[in-house]
Motif scaffolding. Structure first.
Motif: not given
Length: 304
Positions: A186-200
């Protein structure tokens, strides 16, 4: 710029790059400290490996602080006497499914906690992590009684309950290890850019597609690091195996070392050979995943 000026500039640059005496002394002290610590850490392992290649009668006569009596017979005898081949299969039946289930369930929990905002977000993560805060000994009697009361088909367990079955032991290991893995992921996934999910989302990707095709591929380094740790912990687990398994033919490889101990006499060199055999699979896993393990320890520590 004249030659004298250029020479002065180069001399000044070299002097700036040259470490100061205080920094050089601290670096030497650090190297000496780390070297001594590494020797103290590796000495028991080195001593066990050397002892595993020595004949017990020779060391009994000349002592362990001697040179000679080397033989490979300890490994042959340990493999036959402890039945390591069968016990290694038992450990594989327990470790491989437990590690796969632990990592998959941890990814699911971490994805929900890190990507969705709801009222009980942190409480849910704390609930799964709480399993790591309780000592296993405190849960021995409740878990034993619960497993004895849960009836399963005979093809799952010969006893008709979760006792004396690989399924029960796998379930216990998954329950105790999922919280730690979910916390790290969970700590690692929080560092993933939210822009990736917004684009998805703009491209029409649903939650399942975001999880399987976007999140899991990006989590390979921490998953490799956790897989190395989990294989080591579950493979070496002995407490729950002793409590929940009732027949010797299902015991994991860690229990096979008891077969090398006699009632009145114990060959320490033989036990050392057995310990080396038991440790080899975890060493192989570590060296195979060493690059991913080191990378997974640092990724997610900082953003950007």
């Amino acid at each position: 710029m004249t030659a004298a000026t250029a020479t002065t500039v180069r001399t000044g640059s070299a002097s700036a790059r040259r470490p100061k005496p205080a920094a050089r002394t601290s670096r030497v002290v650090l190297y000496v400290f780390l070297t001594v610590l590494a020797v103290l850490w590796l000495f028991p392992v080195f001593f066990a490996v050397i002892s595993s290649f020595r004949d017990y009668s020779y060391t009994a006569e000349h002592g362990y602080v001697s040179f000679g009596g080397f033989t490979f017979q300890n490994y042959v005898q340990a493999w036959q006497q402890a039945d390591f081949g069968h016990k290694l299969l038992n450990s594989a039946y327990i470790t491989i499914p437990a590690v796969i289930l632990t990592l998959f369930l941890s990814c699911c929990i971490a994805f929900v906690v890190s990507r969705f905002a709801f009222k009980w977000n942190l409480a849910l993560l704390g609930l799964f992590t709480a399993a790591n805060l309780l000592p296993p000994q405190a849960l021995l009697i409740p878990v034993y009684r619960m497993f004895r009361a849960v009836h399963v088909p005979l093809w799952v367990s010969d006893s008709g309950t979760l006792l004396n079955s690989y399924v029960g032991l796998i379930a216990v290991n998954v329950a105790f290890q999922t919280g730690f893995c979910a916390f790290v992921l969970s700590n690692y996934m929080k560092t993933l850019p939210r822009e990736l999910y917004e684009s998805a989302v703009v491209d029409g990707a649903g939650v399942l597609r975001q999880f399987f095709q976007l999140t899991l591929p990006l989590c390979r380094p921490p998953l490799a690091a956790l897989a190395t740790l989990e294989v080591t912990w579950i493979y070496n687990e002995f407490f729950w195996a002793t409590v929940l398994l009732q027949s010797g033919d299902k015991y994991p490889i860690t229990s096979a070392l008891n077969n090398l101990r006699g009632q009145f006499f114990t060959d320490n060199n033989l036990v050392a050979a057995g310990s080396v055999i038991v440790a080899l699979p975890t060493l192989v896993v570590f060296f195979v995943l060493q690059k991913q393990f080191v990378a997974g320890l640092t990724l997610g520590a900082t953003k950007g």
